[in-house]
Motif scaffolding. Sequence first.
Motif, PDB file in Angstrom:
ATOM      1  N   LEU A  16      31.393  19.315  44.717  1.00  0.00           N
ATOM      2  CA  LEU A  16      31.602  20.301  43.430  1.00  0.00           C
ATOM      3  C   LEU A  16      31.895  21.575  44.864  1.00  0.00           C
ATOM      4  N   PRO A  17      33.025  22.543  43.916  1.00  0.00           N
ATOM      5  CA  PRO A  17      33.216  23.876  44.609  1.00  0.00           C
ATOM      6  C   PRO A  17      32.396  23.941  45.002  1.00  0.00           C
ATOM      7  N   GLN A  18      32.549  24.965  45.602  1.00  0.00           N
ATOM      8  CA  GLN A  18      31.066  26.144  46.626  1.00  0.00           C
ATOM      9  C   GLN A  18      31.464  27.684  46.062  1.00  0.00           C
ATOM     10  N   PHE A  19      31.330  27.949  44.552  1.00  0.00           N
ATOM     11  CA  PHE A  19      31.932  29.667  44.276  1.00  0.00           C
ATOM     12  C   PHE A  19      30.842  30.724  44.781  1.00  0.00           C
ATOM     13  N   THR A  20      31.631  31.580  45.501  1.00  0.00           N
ATOM     14  CA  THR A  20      30.931  32.926  46.249  1.00  0.00           C
ATOM     15  C   THR A  20      30.187  33.664  44.836  1.00  0.00           C
ATOM     16  N   PRO A  21      29.429  34.571  45.386  1.00  0.00           N
ATOM     17  CA  PRO A  21      29.135  36.075  44.388  1.00  0.00           C
ATOM     18  C   PRO A  21      30.292  36.566  43.533  1.00  0.00           C
ATOM     19  N   LYS A  22      31.709  36.913  45.044  1.00  0.00           N
ATOM     20  CA  LYS A  22      33.077  37.098  44.958  1.00  0.00           C
ATOM     21  C   LYS A  22      33.679  36.496  43.920  1.00  0.00           C
ATOM     22  N   ASP A  23      33.406  35.835  43.650  1.00  0.00           N
ATOM     23  CA  ASP A  23      34.204  34.673  42.566  1.00  0.00           C
ATOM     24  C   ASP A  23      33.375  34.964  41.379  1.00  0.00           C
ATOM     25  N   TYR A  24      32.416  34.572  41.034  1.00  0.00           N
ATOM     26  CA  TYR A  24      31.436  34.876  39.949  1.00  0.00           C
ATOM     27  C   TYR A  24      32.327  35.729  39.689  1.00  0.00           C
ATOM     28  N   SER A  25      32.056  37.327  40.192  1.00  0.00           N
ATOM     29  CA  SER A  25      32.318  38.295  39.692  1.00  0.00           C
ATOM     30  C   SER A  25      33.432  39.000  38.716  1.00  0.00           C
ATOM     31  N   THR A  26      34.897  37.338  40.063  1.00  0.00           N
ATOM     32  CA  THR A  26      36.105  37.678  39.345  1.00  0.00           C
ATOM     33  C   THR A  26      35.880  37.002  37.919  1.00  0.00           C
ATOM     34  N   PHE A  27      35.005  35.603  38.044  1.00  0.00           N
ATOM     35  CA  PHE A  27      35.234  34.906  36.545  1.00  0.00           C
ATOM     36  C   PHE A  27      34.919  36.092  35.575  1.00  0.00           C
ATOM     37  N   PHE A  28      33.984  37.378  36.190  1.00  0.00           N
ATOM     38  CA  PHE A  28      32.970  38.643  34.828  1.00  0.00           C
ATOM     39  C   PHE A  28      34.179  38.999  34.862  1.00  0.00           C
ATOM     40  N   LEU A  29      34.923  39.478  34.914  1.00  0.00           N
ATOM     41  CA  LEU A  29      36.067  40.737  34.790  1.00  0.00           C
ATOM     42  C   LEU A  29      37.323  39.794  34.629  1.00  0.00           C
ATOM     43  N   ALA A  30      37.443  38.377  34.724  1.00  0.00           N
ATOM     44  CA  ALA A  30      38.960  38.207  34.324  1.00  0.00           C
ATOM     45  C   ALA A  30      37.919  37.517  33.004  1.00  0.00           C
ATOM     46  N   GLY A  31      36.879  37.563  32.240  1.00  0.00           N
ATOM     47  CA  GLY A  31      36.797  36.829  31.136  1.00  0.00           C
ATOM     48  C   GLY A  31      36.569  37.825  30.236  1.00  0.00           C
ATOM     49  N   ALA A  32      36.094  39.518  30.774  1.00  0.00           N
ATOM     50  CA  ALA A  32      35.780  40.646  30.139  1.00  0.00           C
ATOM     51  C   ALA A  32      37.365  40.825  29.252  1.00  0.00           C
ATOM     52  N   LEU A  33      38.509  41.363  30.819  1.00  0.00           N
ATOM     53  CA  LEU A  33      39.651  41.454  30.474  1.00  0.00           C
ATOM     54  C   LEU A  33      40.770  40.974  29.099  1.00  0.00           C
ATOM     55  N   CYS A  34      40.509  39.635  29.409  1.00  0.00           N
ATOM     56  CA  CYS A  34      40.645  38.677  28.853  1.00  0.00           C
ATOM     57  C   CYS A  34      40.404  38.660  27.077  1.00  0.00           C
ATOM     58  N   ALA A  35      38.953  38.288  27.068  1.00  0.00           N
ATOM     59  CA  ALA A  35      38.279  38.970  25.605  1.00  0.00           C
ATOM     60  C   ALA A  35      38.676  40.074  24.947  1.00  0.00           C
ATOM     61  N   THR A  36      38.812  41.385  26.167  1.00  0.00           N
ATOM     62  CA  THR A  36      38.471  42.676  24.923  1.00  0.00           C
ATOM     63  C   THR A  36      40.451  43.140  24.688  1.00  0.00           C
ATOM     64  N   LEU A  37      41.236  42.767  25.514  1.00  0.00           N
ATOM     65  CA  LEU A  37      42.216  42.488  25.273  1.00  0.00           C
ATOM     66  C   LEU A  37      43.128  41.972  24.175  1.00  0.00           C
ATOM     67  N   THR A  38      42.922  40.482  23.708  1.00  0.00           N
ATOM     68  CA  THR A  38      42.815  39.556  22.578  1.00  0.00           C
ATOM     69  C   THR A  38      42.179  39.953  21.675  1.00  0.00           C
ATOM     70  N   HIS A  39      40.753  40.350  21.588  1.00  0.00           N
ATOM     71  CA  HIS A  39      39.933  40.675  20.305  1.00  0.00           C
ATOM     72  C   HIS A  39      40.711  42.067  20.303  1.00  0.00           C
ATOM     73  N   GLY A  40      41.326  43.404  20.678  1.00  0.00           N
ATOM     74  CA  GLY A  40      41.227  44.099  20.102  1.00  0.00           C
ATOM     75  C   GLY A  40      42.646  44.082  19.741  1.00  0.00           C
ATOM     76  N   ALA A  41      43.526  42.686  20.721  1.00  0.00           N
ATOM     77  CA  ALA A  41      45.021  42.950  20.066  1.00  0.00           C
ATOM     78  C   ALA A  41      45.121  42.392  18.339  1.00  0.00           C
ATOM     79  N   MET A  42      43.764  41.772  18.073  1.00  0.00           N
ATOM     80  CA  MET A  42      43.932  41.338  16.278  1.00  0.00           C
ATOM     81  C   MET A  42      42.572  41.297  15.821  1.00  0.00           C
ATOM     82  N   THR A  43      43.082  43.152  16.146  1.00  0.00           N
ATOM     83  CA  THR A  43      42.035  43.860  15.030  1.00  0.00           C
ATOM     84  C   THR A  43      41.947  43.983  13.641  1.00  0.00           C
TER      85      THR A  43
END
Length: 331
Positions: A16-43
């Motif tokens: 299994l991949p050994q994700f680091t805390p930095k990896d998980y923080s990047t997953f969170f940031l990428a998810g936050a940005l993609c969600a807010t950008l797409t939902h905002g665009a679909m207003t």
Amino acid sequence: MADSQTKAAGKQPYVLPQFTPKDYSTFFLAGALCATLTHGAMTPIDVVKTRIQVDPEMARMSLLSGGRRIVAQEGASALLTGFGPTAVGYFVQGGAKFFGYEFWKKQFASLAGDQDTAVKYRTAIYLGASSFIIIIIIIRFSFFADILLTPLEATRIRLVSQRGYATGLTTGFARLAREEGVAGLYAGFLPILCKQIPYAIGQFTVNEFCHELVFRNMSEETKRSLSQPAKYAISLGSGVVAGFAAAILSQPADTLLSQINKGHGPEGSMPYRLRVLAQQSGFRGLFAGLGPRMIMTAGLVAGQFLLYGAIKDALGAPPGLEIHKESDKKI
């Protein structure tokens, strides 16, 4: 001991991949940005969809006719009503959702013990990870995300459904809190959970199987030589199908959420109010606005997966865990 038993059984080594805390923080940031950008665009589409759900005069309108009516009566700026609460709310919720899915898919896959078992039970792994909102050991992540999202969603729906309710996020939130208190801010908490669970299942699980279906029909040589545009096309197509599934699965709860936050329904407990509203709406009423929402959700989900991958690549994050039946390599 587990590794020796796996080898003795002739099963593939399990890595299994050994994700680091930095990896998980990047997953969170990428998810936050993609969600807010797409939902905002679909207003604009979300505004029309919500009006169709709560305004009887618009109940039978299409996306185009509903949009024309709103623009004619209120001006083009009305289509951006609720942009603030949408962008802020889904920044937090999107980060928690993508981070949680990456985290819990790996945890559930590790319980399988070997690659063959993980592949065999991949549907359970996908469903478990994508519905982490209600799983007790996961609820600490998305529970707080929905606690933050619920009052913002309530504010958005009031801004959209009641013309002149407030001038924006801050004033709308303040008025709702002042006039209706905590009960008004969190009236939609139960329906928003009922909406997010099937939505997440459709978004992540269907997307996984669409990718698997495509790759199972490719030779190893073709997969290795895939160009970047081809990869994006696969991601886009899978996201569109997953978006349609997410919209259909979560539509009844989305309709009830709009009605609850508009103040519809009798007095009483939330389960009672939801049951009465569902009975009053009927099957057809619960799926009012499905067409516009399918278009919106297909764009949202496809856009989110494309942006999520692009942002992760730009930030140097590793790819997520994949469990595909066609794969003979380690996962």
